[in-house]
Design a protein around this motif. Structure first.
Motif, PDB file in Angstrom:
ATOM      1  N   ASP A   1      -1.444  22.564  17.438  1.00 54.43           N
ATOM      2  CA  ASP A   1      -0.621  21.619  16.685  1.00 54.43           C
ATOM      3  C   ASP A   1      -0.885  20.189  17.134  1.00 54.43           C
ATOM      4  O   ASP A   1      -0.962  19.278  16.310  1.00 54.43           O
ATOM      5  N   GLU A   2      -1.043  19.971  18.430  1.00 55.11           N
ATOM      6  CA  GLU A   2      -1.363  18.636  18.931  1.00 55.11           C
ATOM      7  C   GLU A   2      -2.737  18.188  18.464  1.00 55.11           C
ATOM      8  O   GLU A   2      -2.929  17.040  18.067  1.00 55.11           O
TER       9      GLU A   2
ATOM     10  N   ARG B   1      -0.092  26.539   8.608  1.00 54.45           N
ATOM     11  CA  ARG B   1      -1.441  26.940   9.024  1.00 54.45           C
ATOM     12  C   ARG B   1      -2.001  28.002   8.089  1.00 54.45           C
ATOM     13  O   ARG B   1      -1.290  28.895   7.657  1.00 54.45           O
TER      14      ARG B   1
ATOM     15  N   ALA C   1      -4.259  19.203  15.769  1.00 59.06           N
ATOM     16  CA  ALA C   1      -4.142  18.944  14.334  1.00 59.06           C
ATOM     17  C   ALA C   1      -3.496  17.585  14.070  1.00 59.06           C
ATOM     18  O   ALA C   1      -3.951  16.833  13.210  1.00 59.06           O
ATOM     19  N   ASP C   2      -2.453  17.248  14.800  1.00 58.00           N
ATOM     20  CA  ASP C   2      -1.797  15.954  14.627  1.00 58.00           C
ATOM     21  C   ASP C   2      -2.748  14.798  14.926  1.00 58.00           C
ATOM     22  O   ASP C   2      -2.709  13.760  14.279  1.00 58.00           O
TER      23      ASP C   2
ATOM     24  N   VAL D   1      -4.613  23.111   9.190  1.00 54.11           N
ATOM     25  CA  VAL D   1      -3.222  22.780   9.468  1.00 54.11           C
ATOM     26  C   VAL D   1      -2.857  21.547   8.643  1.00 54.11           C
ATOM     27  O   VAL D   1      -3.522  20.511   8.733  1.00 54.11           O
TER      28      VAL D   1
ATOM     29  N   ASP E   1      -3.350  23.023  22.643  1.00 49.81           N
ATOM     30  CA  ASP E   1      -2.255  23.187  21.687  1.00 49.81           C
ATOM     31  C   ASP E   1      -2.807  22.811  20.311  1.00 49.81           C
ATOM     32  O   ASP E   1      -3.120  21.637  20.066  1.00 49.81           O
TER      33      ASP E   1
ATOM     34  N   ARG F   1      -5.888  14.781  11.675  1.00 54.71           N
ATOM     35  CA  ARG F   1      -5.637  15.026  10.248  1.00 54.71           C
ATOM     36  C   ARG F   1      -6.815  14.512   9.431  1.00 54.71           C
ATOM     37  O   ARG F   1      -7.323  13.423   9.653  1.00 54.71           O
TER      38      ARG F   1
END
Length: 88
Positions: free
Chosen positions: A41-42, A79, A44-45, A74, A39, A48
């Protein structure tokens, strides 16, 4: 600790890097390497302000970017996808 205001830089490659690509990646400060599928997004979180490598089939939404490596940045604005330049 990474800066939450900086983008996570995710480099997507479809197979383990070799040759010029492997050499260039060795000069990047990679925080981690993941095997796809993940994932984004995961990832990227978690990363950072860092650069990570994801190896495996390109997600359909990023396959249009072209080139052997796709850069996905991201941040809080969303994105951005672009080809990542590899020297010949």
């Amino acid at each position: 600790m990474s800066d939450l205001h900086c983008p996570a830089r995710i480099l997507l490659v479809d197979q383990r890097p070799a040759g010029a690509l492997a050499e260039r990646l060795s000069r990047e400060s990679l925080a981690a390497t993941y095997d796809a599928p993940v994932d984004l997004d995961e990832v990227a979180d978690r990363h950072r302000g860092e650069t990570v490598l994801v190896v495996g089939p390109l997600p359909a939404e990023h396959a249009h970017a072209g080139g052997p490596v796709v850069l996905v940045e991201v941040d809080a604005d969303g994105r951005r996808t672009s080809p990542w330049d590899v020297p010949r």
